[in-house]
Motif scaffolding. Structure first.
Motif, mmCIF file in Angstrom:
data_model
loop_
_atom_site.group_PDB
_atom_site.id
_atom_site.type_symbol
_atom_site.label_atom_id
_atom_site.label_comp_id
_atom_site.label_asym_id
_atom_site.label_seq_id
_atom_site.Cartn_x
_atom_site.Cartn_y
_atom_site.Cartn_z
ATOM 1 N N TYR A 104 22.946 65.213 -75.560
ATOM 2 C CA TYR A 104 23.428 64.139 -74.687
ATOM 3 C C TYR A 104 22.417 63.007 -74.521
ATOM 4 C CZ TYR A 104 20.418 65.401 -70.805
ATOM 5 O OH TYR A 104 19.315 65.612 -70.012
ATOM 6 N N ARG A 151 25.201 62.605 -69.522
ATOM 7 C CA ARG A 151 24.955 63.644 -68.521
ATOM 8 C C ARG A 151 24.658 64.961 -69.221
ATOM 9 N NH1 ARG A 151 24.255 60.127 -65.267
ATOM 10 N NH2 ARG A 151 25.843 59.212 -63.978
ATOM 11 N N ARG A 152 23.707 65.691 -68.659
ATOM 12 C CA ARG A 152 23.404 67.020 -69.172
ATOM 13 C C ARG A 152 24.659 67.881 -69.013
ATOM 14 N NH1 ARG A 152 18.357 69.343 -69.538
ATOM 15 N NH2 ARG A 152 17.557 67.699 -68.192
ATOM 16 N N PRO A 153 25.053 68.586 -70.073
ATOM 17 C CA PRO A 153 26.255 69.431 -69.979
ATOM 18 C C PRO A 153 26.090 70.520 -68.916
ATOM 19 C CG PRO A 153 25.494 69.251 -72.260
ATOM 20 C CD PRO A 153 24.457 68.619 -71.394
ATOM 21 N N LYS A 154 27.166 70.769 -68.194
ATOM 22 C CA LYS A 154 27.138 71.840 -67.187
ATOM 23 C C LYS A 154 27.222 73.187 -67.877
ATOM 24 C CE LYS A 154 29.146 69.000 -63.650
ATOM 25 N NZ LYS A 154 30.237 68.721 -62.761
ATOM 26 N N ARG A 155 26.474 74.113 -67.356
ATOM 27 C CA ARG A 155 26.448 75.451 -67.968
ATOM 28 C C ARG A 155 27.312 76.406 -67.228
ATOM 29 N NH1 ARG A 155 20.410 76.136 -70.243
ATOM 30 N NH2 ARG A 155 20.282 74.066 -71.050
#
Length: 155
Positions: A104, A151-155
């Motif tokens: 990202y 945005r950092r991907p949600k885990r």
């Protein structure tokens, strides 16, 4: 003088960025001038260019660093479109591609569609000639800001 400046601490500094593998082999990554430093991450412009240039709607591309008050530098893509109308819809489509194929933080936050890019006789893009000296590329007419999509991907 330039040669003397390249020699520091007994080493000749070529301006290349490399990775040393476990078997001590060196792998060329990119020229240091083509590395974008964003929030402590080193991003090779060539990797982003290769990803986006593979899209049929991109005739030519240059990826470069632009100033960012929060993250030191941000990624900007300057694109010559082919067979597609340049603008926000194309920027969003290419952003989707970048977010799908790259981490990202490597996706361009800034996009600019141009009619052409300055090149050498061998068709290598001359990035230092895209914008006049002392010009902020983010303030050029037609620049599209898509930083909010990074945005950092949600885990």
């Amino acid at each position: 003088a330039a040669t003397e400046e390249s020699w520091r601490n007994g080493f000749f500094h070529t301006g290349d960025t490399v990775i040393q593998r476990d078997d001590d082999m060196f792998i060329f990554v990119d020229r240091s001038k083509n590395i974008i430093r964003r929030s402590g991450e080193n991003i090779a412009a060539a990797e982003i260019e290769a990803c986006l240039a593979a899209d049929e709607r991109v005739a030519n591309i240059a990826v470069l660093a632009v100033p960012d008050e929060l993250r030191e530098e941000e990624v900007m893509a300057c694109i010559v479109a082919k067979g597609a109308e340049p603008g926000e819809a194309l920027a969003d489509a290419l952003m989707d591609l970048a977010l799908e194929k790259l981490s990202y933080f490597k996706a361009p936050g800034w996009w600019l569609f141009v009619d052409s890019l300055p090149t050498t006789g061998t068709q290598k893009v001359q990035k230092q000639q895209i914008f006049p000296k002392d010009t902020d590329p983010r303030e050029q007419p037609g620049v599209i800001d898509r930083r909010e999509r990074k945005r950092r991907p949600k885990r």
